[in-house]
Design an enzyme around this catalytic site. Structure first.
Site, PDB file in Angstrom:
ATOM      1  N   LYS A 118       1.016  -1.699  -0.182  1.00 49.12           N
ATOM      2  CA  LYS A 118       0.089  -0.028   0.179  1.00 49.12           C
ATOM      3  C   LYS A 118       0.842   1.402  -0.133  1.00 49.12           C
ATOM      4  CE  LYS A 118      -4.513  -1.572   0.389  1.00 49.12           C
ATOM      5  NZ  LYS A 118      -4.758  -1.852   1.199  1.00 49.12           N
ATOM      6  N   LYS A 122      -4.382 -11.396  -6.926  1.00 49.57           N
ATOM      7  CA  LYS A 122      -5.614 -11.022  -6.333  1.00 49.57           C
ATOM      8  C   LYS A 122      -7.105  -9.928  -6.331  1.00 49.57           C
ATOM      9  CE  LYS A 122      -6.659  -9.373  -2.485  1.00 49.57           C
ATOM     10  NZ  LYS A 122      -6.527  -8.806  -1.522  1.00 49.57           N
ATOM     11  N   LYS A 172     -10.923  -4.922  -3.527  1.00 55.24           N
ATOM     12  CA  LYS A 172     -12.295  -3.770  -3.641  1.00 55.24           C
ATOM     13  C   LYS A 172     -11.453  -2.690  -5.539  1.00 55.24           C
ATOM     14  CE  LYS A 172     -13.370  -4.884   0.989  1.00 55.24           C
ATOM     15  NZ  LYS A 172     -12.428  -4.373   1.895  1.00 55.24           N
TER      16      LYS A 172
HETATM   17  P1  TYM Z   1     -10.589  -7.148   3.604  1.00 58.12           P
HETATM   18  O1  TYM Z   1     -11.665  -6.392   3.803  1.00 58.12           O
HETATM   19  O2  TYM Z   1      -9.401  -6.979   2.563  1.00 58.12           O
HETATM   20  O3  TYM Z   1     -11.300  -8.562   3.168  1.00 58.12           O
HETATM   21  C1  TYM Z   1     -12.481  -8.949   4.041  1.00 58.12           C
HETATM   22  C2  TYM Z   1     -12.414 -10.478   3.831  1.00 58.12           C
HETATM   23  O4  TYM Z   1     -12.290 -11.560   2.852  1.00 58.12           O
HETATM   24  C3  TYM Z   1     -10.860 -12.013   2.437  1.00 58.12           C
HETATM   25  N1  TYM Z   1     -10.331 -11.286   0.730  1.00 58.12           N
HETATM   26  C4  TYM Z   1     -10.952 -12.096  -0.129  1.00 58.12           C
HETATM   27  N2  TYM Z   1     -10.389 -13.570  -0.333  1.00 58.12           N
HETATM   28  C5  TYM Z   1     -10.154 -14.467  -1.380  1.00 58.12           C
HETATM   29  N3  TYM Z   1     -10.123 -14.141  -2.410  1.00 58.12           N
HETATM   30  C6  TYM Z   1     -10.054 -12.448  -3.148  1.00 58.12           C
HETATM   31  N4  TYM Z   1      -9.048 -12.390  -4.003  1.00 58.12           N
HETATM   32  C7  TYM Z   1      -9.719 -12.352  -1.280  1.00 58.12           C
HETATM   33  N5  TYM Z   1     -10.311 -10.470  -0.965  1.00 58.12           N
HETATM   34  C8  TYM Z   1     -10.338  -9.915  -0.228  1.00 58.12           C
HETATM   35  C9  TYM Z   1     -10.325 -10.948   2.579  1.00 58.12           C
HETATM   36  O5  TYM Z   1      -9.280 -12.151   3.269  1.00 58.12           O
HETATM   37  C10 TYM Z   1     -10.803 -10.875   4.177  1.00 58.12           C
HETATM   38  O6  TYM Z   1     -11.249 -12.271   4.807  1.00 58.12           O
HETATM   39  N6  TYM Z   1      -8.086  -6.994   7.927  1.00 58.12           N
HETATM   40  C11 TYM Z   1      -8.531  -7.412   7.194  1.00 58.12           C
HETATM   41  C12 TYM Z   1      -9.948  -6.747   8.435  1.00 58.12           C
HETATM   42  C13 TYM Z   1     -10.319  -7.223   9.153  1.00 58.12           C
HETATM   43  C14 TYM Z   1      -9.716  -8.726  10.212  1.00 58.12           C
HETATM   44  C15 TYM Z   1      -9.759  -7.666  11.766  1.00 58.12           C
HETATM   45  C16 TYM Z   1     -10.405  -9.605   9.872  1.00 58.12           C
HETATM   46  C17 TYM Z   1     -10.033  -5.808  10.418  1.00 58.12           C
HETATM   47  N7  TYM Z   1      -9.950  -6.947  11.799  1.00 58.12           N
HETATM   48  C18 TYM Z   1      -9.928  -9.132  12.813  1.00 58.12           C
HETATM   49  C19 TYM Z   1     -10.313 -10.735  10.565  1.00 58.12           C
HETATM   50  C20 TYM Z   1     -10.405 -10.188  12.030  1.00 58.12           C
HETATM   51  C21 TYM Z   1      -9.020  -6.664   6.003  1.00 58.12           C
HETATM   52  O7  TYM Z   1      -8.442  -4.914   5.295  1.00 58.12           O
HETATM   53  O8  TYM Z   1     -10.320  -7.835   5.145  1.00 58.12           O
END
Ligand code: TYM
Length: 328
Positions: free
Chosen positions: A111, A194, A197
């Site tokens: 990032k 990957k 968003k």
């Molecule tokens: P975030 O918002 O980026 O993504 C949410 C969830 O979606 C999964 N994900 C994917 N899985 C498969 N293929 C993809 N292309 C893909 N893109 C996203 C992510 O792995 C995630 O599970 N840091 C985290 C949010 C968070 C969190 C936490 C998660 C904050 N605190 C505590 C678990 C526990 C995040 O930014 O996810």
């Protein structure tokens, strides 16, 4: 009883990657223990975001959780910023993670690689500290996530180990839980990357109109080989479509290979598009009903109360262990 905890950050629109890698996994696990899910709104502040967009995205994620089949009688959902213990615990835990390890985190490097140091906010650097606080606050056993979040759970484990070595058995050791297949859905336009968003061409967004979804899948980048078989290295595009198809139909790769033996890519893509469109059409209908029903506010209120009770206890346990005054 096992406890599952996970979250989604309300930046941008939800993608098919979020749905398959995370949300569908939550639905499968919901009957297997206590499930706590939240919207990581504090984490979304690490990069600039418009306030109105943040508010809307946060509610929309809750509506998608419910539309996907998460039962509010079994699952607790809340907004991270509404349970103040997340922030308080993060302030404490920041003393147990180090600059060196935080600067080596993949997400931080990705990032910020094109940014000037003067413009990099502290929040993106300390992101894993807040995430560790999120996880340990609930004595979490398992953290169901996509593959890209595993490193964050690993650093949380390092922190727990470090903390407990110093103060005793205070924090529970969590574990990441990823799907066997579907933990990393790739971009349709560049299957080496990957699906994220921030990639409108290669992404399928959960609120895309159905024709657009069909078109995106039909024009997904594949190869010249014309055999539907799983080979991530040499056939990343087809392998990605097979992963999506498998995740939505529960068919194994062997079954899919058999089903499409001797058939053209066009035929396979049409079937993948149909399965994805059917699934998202159903999701979109339920999502609209849920938004109109007022259920989101009710669920968030109950979720906050449930989460706060647990979070308060853990924070006190930590404060007590490290020698801070305990308000009791
Ligand atoms: P975030 O918002 O980026 O993504 C949410 C969830 O979606 C999964 N994900 C994917 N899985 C498969 N293929 C993809 N292309 C893909 N893109 C996203 C992510 O792995 C995630 O599970 N840091 C985290 C949010 C968070 C969190 C936490 C998660 C904050 N605190 C505590 C678990 C526990 C995040 O930014 O996810």
């Amino acid at each position: 009883m096992k406890r599952y905890l996970s979250a989604i950050k309300p930046t941008g629109k939800l993608t098919l990657g979020n749905y398959i890698g995370a949300i569908k996994q939550f639905v499968t696990l919901m009957n297997d223990g206590d499930m706590i899910l939240f919207v990581a709104d504090l984490h979304s502040l690490t990069l600039p975001i418009n306030p109105e967009e943040l508010r809307n995205n946060s509610r929309n994620i809750v509506a998608y959780y419910l539309a996907a089949g998460l039962d509010p009688k079994k699952v607790h959902v809340f907004l991270q910023s509404e349970v103040h213990e997340h922030s308080e615990l993060a302030i404490i835990l920041q003393n147990y993670l180090y600059m060196g390890e935080l600067s080596r985190m993949t997400q931080f490097k990705d990032k910020t690689q094109k940014m000037n140091n003067e413009a990099i906010g502290l929040g993106i650097f300390t992101y894993p500290v807040l995430m560790a606080a999120d996880i340990v606050l609930y004595d979490t056993d398992y953290v169901p996530v996509g593959e890209d979040q595993v490193q964050h759970v690993e650093i949380t484990r390092d922190l727990v180990h470090r903390f407990n070595k110093r103060y005793g058995d205070i924090l529970k050791m969590p574990r990441a839980l990823i799907r066997q297949s579907g933990a990393r859905i790739m971009s349709l336009s560049d299957p080496i990357k990957k699906m994220s968003k921030s990639d409108p061409k290669g992404d399928i967004f959960l609120d895309d109109d159905l024709k657009t979804i069909h078109k995106k899948i039909m024009s997904a980048v594949t190869d010249m080989d014309c055999r539907v078989c799983y080979d991530e290295t040499n056939k990343p595009g087809i392998s990605n479509l097979m992963t999506i198809y498998s995740a939505l139909t529960n068919k194994s790769f062997e079954e899919i290979e058999k089903e499409f033996q001797g058939k053209m890519y066009g035929e396979f893509k049409k079937e993948v598009a149909k399965v994805v469109v059917d699934e998202i059409a159903c999701l979109q209908t339920k999502y609209q009903e849920i938004l109109a029903s007022g259920l989101v506010d009710k669920v968030l209120k109950e979720g906050k109360e449930y989460a706060s009770t647990i979070a308060e206890k853990t924070l006190k346990r930590v404060q007590n262990a490290i020698g801070l005054y305990r308000y009791e």
